[in-house]
Design an enzyme around this catalytic site. Structure first.
Site, PDB file in Angstrom:
ATOM      1  N   GLU A  68       8.846  -5.923  -6.381  1.00  0.00           N
ATOM      2  CA  GLU A  68       9.908  -5.375  -7.243  1.00  0.00           C
ATOM      3  C   GLU A  68       9.474  -5.525  -8.711  1.00  0.00           C
ATOM      4  O   GLU A  68       9.168  -6.623  -9.149  1.00  0.00           O
ATOM      5  CB  GLU A  68      11.214  -6.154  -6.973  1.00  0.00           C
ATOM      6  CG  GLU A  68      12.406  -5.755  -7.803  1.00  0.00           C
ATOM      7  CD  GLU A  68      12.727  -4.264  -7.779  1.00  0.00           C
ATOM      8  OE1 GLU A  68      13.130  -3.743  -6.746  1.00  0.00           O
ATOM      9  OE2 GLU A  68      12.567  -3.611  -8.831  1.00  0.00           O
ATOM     10  N   ASP A 116      14.789   4.832  -5.552  1.00  0.00           N
ATOM     11  CA  ASP A 116      15.444   5.564  -6.648  1.00  0.00           C
ATOM     12  C   ASP A 116      15.354   7.057  -6.349  1.00  0.00           C
ATOM     13  O   ASP A 116      14.255   7.584  -6.161  1.00  0.00           O
ATOM     14  CB  ASP A 116      14.735   5.258  -7.974  1.00  0.00           C
ATOM     15  CG  ASP A 116      14.901   3.804  -8.376  1.00  0.00           C
ATOM     16  OD1 ASP A 116      16.052   3.355  -8.508  1.00  0.00           O
ATOM     17  OD2 ASP A 116      13.878   3.106  -8.529  1.00  0.00           O
TER      18      ASP A 116
END
Ligand SMILES: C[S@@+](CC[C@H](N)C(=O)[O-])C[C@H]1O[C@@H](n2cnc3c(N)ncnc32)[C@H](O)[C@@H]1O
Length: 204
Positions: A68, A116
């Site tokens: 991440e 996303d």
């Protein structure tokens, strides 16, 4: 390499900063190999680490390598590690494509939960899942490895459906061994009434 994540830092609390600066044994650098005998699950974009931490605890037979770039989420994952010391968690702070490019060990599973969506046409290139990305992970995975993708974004679902229809690299199957809790973005999708699609890809 086109950026697939936004540059949001999120306000870092003093606790976040402490864990970001901690020299924790779970944190890997480019090229580092996690020390484990368990099958490796790479989680691309675990976000705020809330559901990810639960998945680590409830799937002890697997070793999670969470990746991440979002610093606040990453700090929370390090905090979770330092508090609970699970022997099945490693973390990389950055772009999953760079880390995967840098390694040469067997990856058994890849999870991408709620990537996303980049719904605007002008941002299509920012979507993580693309023809090139599928070719890239295919080249890195061994036969029998699996990829799980979940998204509530209709445009991303259409995008993935198109990609899967025209590729011959992966077989589309149903079964994926690792359980998951409902994540923050999963909850947001459900609240908006979105339909959630899950794709499991097998490298033959
Ligand atoms: C919409 S959030 C989903 C977070 C979480 N999986 C969930 O379900 O709540 C997508 C996450 O993917 C991360 N991300 C985007 N591109 C990435 C990349 N190339 N490598 C690793 N993480 C990435 C973003 O920083 C973001 O936290």
């Amino acid at each position: 390499m086109i950026k697939t994540f936004s540059s949001r830092a999120g306000r870092l609390s003093p606790t976040n900063i402490t864990f970001l600066e901690k020299n924790s044994p779970c944190v890997l650098k480019l090229g580092d190999v996690p020390k484990t005998k368990k099958p490796i699950v790479i989680d691309i974009g675990f976000g705020d680490a809330q559901s990810f931490s639960k998945d680590v605890m409830s799937n002890e037979g697997f070793c999670f390598l969470g990746i991440e770039p979002y610093k606040k989420g990453f700090a929370r994952a390090v905090e979770f590690y330092e508090t609970n010391k699970p022997d099945n968690l490693f973390l990389f702070n950055g772009d999953a494509r760079e880390y995967i490019e840098s390694i040469d060990f067997d990856i058994h599973f890849i999870r991408i939960h709620f990537p996303d969506p980049w719904p605007k046409k002008k941002h299509i290139k920012r979507r993580l899942i693309s023809k090139q990305f599928l070719e890239f992970i295919h080249s890195k995975l061994k036969k029998g490895s699996k990829v799980e993708i979940i998204t509530d974004s209709r445009v991303y679902q259409e995008h993935i459906n198109e990609l899967l229809e025209t590729q011959r690299l992966f077989e589309i199957i149903d079964n994926f061994e690792i359980s998951y809790e409902v994540s923050t973005f999963h909850t947001k999708g459900l609240k908006k009434g979105h339909s959630i699609e899950r794709y499991v890809l097998l490298k033959n």
